[in-house]
Design a protein around this motif. Structure first.
Motif, short mmCIF file in Angstrom:
data_model
loop_
_atom_site.label_atom_id
_atom_site.label_comp_id
_atom_site.label_asym_id
_atom_site.label_seq_id
_atom_site.Cartn_x
_atom_site.Cartn_y
_atom_site.Cartn_z
N MET A 135 90.44 -42.55 -42.96
CA MET A 135 89.13 -42.03 -43.33
C MET A 135 88.64 -41.03 -42.29
O MET A 135 88.58 -41.35 -41.10
CB MET A 135 88.12 -43.18 -43.44
CG MET A 135 86.71 -42.72 -43.79
SD MET A 135 86.60 -41.81 -45.35
CE MET A 135 86.96 -43.14 -46.52
N PRO A 136 88.32 -39.81 -42.71
CA PRO A 136 87.83 -38.80 -41.77
C PRO A 136 86.52 -39.23 -41.11
O PRO A 136 85.78 -40.08 -41.63
CB PRO A 136 87.63 -37.57 -42.66
CG PRO A 136 88.56 -37.78 -43.81
CD PRO A 136 88.55 -39.26 -44.05
N SER A 137 86.22 -38.62 -39.99
CA SER A 137 85.04 -38.97 -39.21
C SER A 137 83.76 -38.46 -39.88
O SER A 137 83.79 -37.64 -40.81
CB SER A 137 85.15 -38.36 -37.81
OG SER A 137 85.09 -36.94 -37.88
N VAL A 138 82.65 -38.93 -39.38
CA VAL A 138 81.35 -38.49 -39.88
C VAL A 138 81.18 -36.98 -39.64
O VAL A 138 80.62 -36.26 -40.47
CB VAL A 138 80.21 -39.27 -39.19
CG1 VAL A 138 78.85 -38.69 -39.58
CG2 VAL A 138 80.29 -40.74 -39.53
N THR A 139 81.69 -36.50 -38.52
CA THR A 139 81.60 -35.07 -38.21
C THR A 139 82.29 -34.23 -39.27
O THR A 139 81.75 -33.20 -39.72
CB THR A 139 82.24 -34.78 -36.83
OG1 THR A 139 81.54 -35.50 -35.82
CG2 THR A 139 82.18 -33.29 -36.52
N ALA A 140 83.49 -34.64 -39.70
CA ALA A 140 84.22 -33.91 -40.72
C ALA A 140 83.47 -33.92 -42.05
O ALA A 140 83.40 -32.90 -42.76
CB ALA A 140 85.61 -34.50 -40.89
N TRP A 141 82.90 -35.07 -42.41
CA TRP A 141 82.13 -35.17 -43.65
C TRP A 141 80.90 -34.28 -43.60
O TRP A 141 80.59 -33.58 -44.58
CB TRP A 141 81.71 -36.62 -43.89
CG TRP A 141 82.75 -37.46 -44.56
CD1 TRP A 141 83.53 -38.43 -43.98
CD2 TRP A 141 83.15 -37.40 -45.94
NE1 TRP A 141 84.37 -38.98 -44.91
CE2 TRP A 141 84.16 -38.37 -46.12
CE3 TRP A 141 82.75 -36.63 -47.03
CZ2 TRP A 141 84.78 -38.58 -47.35
CZ3 TRP A 141 83.36 -36.83 -48.25
CH2 TRP A 141 84.36 -37.80 -48.41
N LEU A 142 80.21 -34.26 -42.47
CA LEU A 142 79.01 -33.43 -42.33
C LEU A 142 79.38 -31.94 -42.38
O LEU A 142 78.62 -31.13 -42.93
CB LEU A 142 78.29 -33.74 -41.02
CG LEU A 142 77.60 -35.10 -40.94
CD1 LEU A 142 77.00 -35.32 -39.56
CD2 LEU A 142 76.52 -35.23 -42.02
#
Length: 298
Positions: free
Chosen positions: A213-220
Motif C-alpha cells: 500500500m502506497p504512503s499517505v504522501t503518494a495518495w495526497l
C-alpha cells in the motif's frame, strides 16, 4: 500589479494555470515512485473525471456528451491516458525539469500534425521555428539519451522517448479535436475525455496495482494532481480561452517549465545545468516562432 491586472484581467488565472501544470510533474513523480506509471495515470484521470463530472451535469451538458461519446472517449486516451502514463514512466528516471522542458514542444508538435493532417501549411517563420525547436529538443535529449539503466533500473533514453511520445499525442489530439469535435463545449470534451481515459486505464491500473500500500504522501500527490492540476486546471484553461483566445492561451506552455524547475529545485532537490537552460532557450524560441508569437525584425 493592480493596474496591470485591470488591463489584463486574465493575468492571475494565466499564472495560476502555469503554476498548477508545472506542479503536475512533481506530483506525478511522487505518485509514480510508489504506484508505478500506469496506476498513477489511471488514478489521476479517475480523480479528474469525478471532479469534472458534477460540473458538467450542473450545466445540463450530458446530452451533448451522449451525442459525441465515441469520439470524446477515444480522445481521452489520446489526450490524457497515453500522455499521462508516458510522463509518469519518464519521471521515474529523469527530473521534473527535463520532462517539463520536453513538454514545451507540444505546440510545435501541434503545428506539425496540423500541417500534415489538416493541410494547415505554416509560413516561412513557422517552419523555421519548428526546425529551431526540434534542434533544441535534439540538443536537450542528446546528453540524456542513454540506453543504460540508471539506479532505478530504467533508461533515461526511453524516458525522453516517452515524453516526446506524449507531446506527439497532444499534437494529434489537438487536430483530432479541431476536425471532429469543433463546436462541442470544452467542459464536455474535458469531462468525457477524462472518463474515456479512466475506462482505458482501468484494467492496467488494476493489473499493476502495487503489492504494498502506497504512503499517505503518494495518495495526497495523486489527489493534488487529479483535482488541482487536472480538474481545476481544465476549468482555468477554458476560462482563458474565452478571455484570450485559443492561440494566446497556448503561451502558458512557456511558463510551465519555469514553475516545474522551481518546484523540482526547492522541493525535490533537483539540479539545473547551464546546458538545460541553453537548450530551453532554443526550444522556447523555436516554439514562439512556430506560433507566430515571436517575429524577426526586418
Amino acid at each position: 500589479m493592480n493596474s496591470l491586472q485591470t488591463k489584463q484581467p486574465w493575468l492571475v488565472e494565466f499564472f495560476l494555470l502555469a503554476a498548477l501544470w508545472g506542479a503536475s510533474f512533481m506530483f506525478m513523480r511522487l505518485g509514480a515512485s510508489e504506484f508505478g506509471a500506469l496506476p498513477t495515470a489511471g488514478i489521476r484521470v479517475s480523480i479528474a473525471a469525478l471532479f469534472l463530472l458534477p460540473l458538467m451535469l450542473a450545466r445540463g451538458q450530458w446530452p451533448t456528451l451522449a451525442t459525441h461519446w465515441k469520439k470524446i472517449l477515444f480522445l481521452g486516451m489520446l489526450n490524457s491516458g497515453i500522455p499521462f502514463a508516458c510522463y509518469a514512466f519518464a519521471l521515474l528516471s529523469i527530473t521534473t525539469g527535463l520532462s517539463s522542458l520536453l513538454n514545451a514542444t507540444v505546440p510545435m508538435f501541434g503545428a506539425l500534425v496540423a500541417w500534415v493532417w489538416l493541410k494547415d501549411r505554416p509560413n516561412g517563420l513557422k517552419i523555421l521555428g519548428l526546425l529551431i525547436g526540434f534542434v533544441g529538443v535534439a540538443m536537450l535529449a542528446w546528453g540524456k539519451a542513454s540506453s543504460k539503466p540508471d539506479a532505478s533500473g530504467l533508461s533515461s533514453g526511453w524516458a525522453v522517448v516517452a515524453c516526446l511520445t506524449a507531446c506527439l499525442c497532444y499534437g494529434i489530439a489537438a487536430s483530432f479535436t479541431k476536425r471532429y469535435l469543433g463546436g462541442v463545449p470544452s467542459l464536455v470534451v474535458a469531462t468525457g475525455s477524462q472518463i474515456g481515459a479512466s475506462l482505458g486505464l482501468a484494467l492496467p491500473t488494476w493489473w499493476l496495482w502495487p503489492a504494498t500500500m502506497p504512503s499517505v504522501t503518494a495518495w495526497l500527490a495523486l489527489l493534488a494532481v487529479g483535482v488541482l492540476c487536472t480538474g481545476v486546471a481544465y476549468v482555468l484553461y477554458f476560462r482563458l480561452i474565452a478571455k484570450m483566445g485559443a492561440s494566446a492561451s497556448l503561451t502558458v506552455t512557456f511558463l510551465i517549465p519555469v514553475f516545474a524547475v522551481l518546484y523540482g529545485v526547492l522541493l525535490l532537490g533537483e539540479s539545473v545545468t547551464s546546458w538545460m537552460l541553453i537548450c530551453a532557450a532554443v526550444i522556447l524560441s523555436g516554439t514562439a516562432l512556430s506560433l507566430n508569437l515571436l517575429k524577426l525584425s526586418k
